[in-house]
Write a protein that holds these residues in place. Structure first.
Motif, PDB file in Angstrom:
ATOM      1  N   CYS A   1       8.037  -4.135   7.293  1.00  0.00           N
ATOM      2  CA  CYS A   1       8.381  -3.629   5.964  1.00  0.00           C
ATOM      3  C   CYS A   1       8.439  -2.100   5.988  1.00  0.00           C
ATOM      4  O   CYS A   1       7.462  -1.433   6.336  1.00  0.00           O
TER       5      CYS A   1
ATOM      6  N   CYS B   1       5.773  -0.458   3.801  1.00  0.00           N
ATOM      7  CA  CYS B   1       4.447  -0.530   4.419  1.00  0.00           C
ATOM      8  C   CYS B   1       4.318   0.549   5.494  1.00  0.00           C
ATOM      9  O   CYS B   1       3.268   1.199   5.609  1.00  0.00           O
TER      10      CYS B   1
ATOM     11  N   HIS C   1       0.953  -4.925   0.291  1.00  0.00           N
ATOM     12  CA  HIS C   1       2.284  -5.518   0.336  1.00  0.00           C
ATOM     13  C   HIS C   1       2.365  -6.680  -0.648  1.00  0.00           C
ATOM     14  O   HIS C   1       1.625  -7.658  -0.550  1.00  0.00           O
TER      15      HIS C   1
ATOM     16  N   SER D   1       5.722  -8.734  -2.203  1.00  0.00           N
ATOM     17  CA  SER D   1       7.168  -8.793  -1.956  1.00  0.00           C
ATOM     18  C   SER D   1       8.021  -8.424  -3.163  1.00  0.00           C
ATOM     19  O   SER D   1       9.039  -7.750  -3.013  1.00  0.00           O
TER      20      SER D   1
ATOM     21  N   HIS E   1       9.418  -5.188  -1.039  1.00  0.00           N
ATOM     22  CA  HIS E   1       8.058  -4.713  -1.268  1.00  0.00           C
ATOM     23  C   HIS E   1       8.119  -4.211  -2.706  1.00  0.00           C
ATOM     24  O   HIS E   1       8.959  -3.357  -3.019  1.00  0.00           O
TER      25      HIS E   1
END
Length: 114
Positions: free
Chosen positions: A4, A7, A46, A48, A98
């Motif tokens: 991600c 992230c 995280h 989504s 995210h």
């Protein structure tokens, strides 16, 4: 999530132009701004999308909204106005999965929704 991009930005693995940070949220300038002020606000955890909010993680919404207030003040747009936008799902324009909010302002915006 290891792949991600947000992230990785939160972890400092990808550089960003930080605007604001707490223990739960991180905010940075969008690399392709659509307004004079265009900042992304992401939870460090995280999640989504907005659809993934639950009783276990929904408290982060408080942190995101309080961060938006502080960022708007810091960037001088709290009095003139701004938009706080969340795209949820591919059909709504979410391209990074995210949870994140776009804080945009710094110019008069029309009433057009899209």
């Amino acid at each position: 999530m290891s792949d991600c991009i947000f992230c990785k930005i939160v972890k400092g693995e990808i550089p960003s132009k930080k605007v604001y940070e707490t223990d739960k949220v991180y905010s940075f300038h969008d690399i392709n701004p659509e307004a004079p002020v265009h900042v992304l606000i992401v939870p460090k955890q995280h999640i989504s999308s907005h659809n993934e909010l639950s009783e276990d993680n929904v408290d982060v919404m408080k942190d995101i909204h309080l961060a938006a207030n502080e960022i708007a003040k810091k960037l001088g747009i709290s009095d003139s106005g701004y938009r706080l936008i969340n795209n949820c799902g591919a059909d709504a324009g979410q391209t990074v999965f995210h949870l994140h909010y776009h804080l945009v302002g710094g110019a008069a915006m029309g009433s057009k929704i899209l």
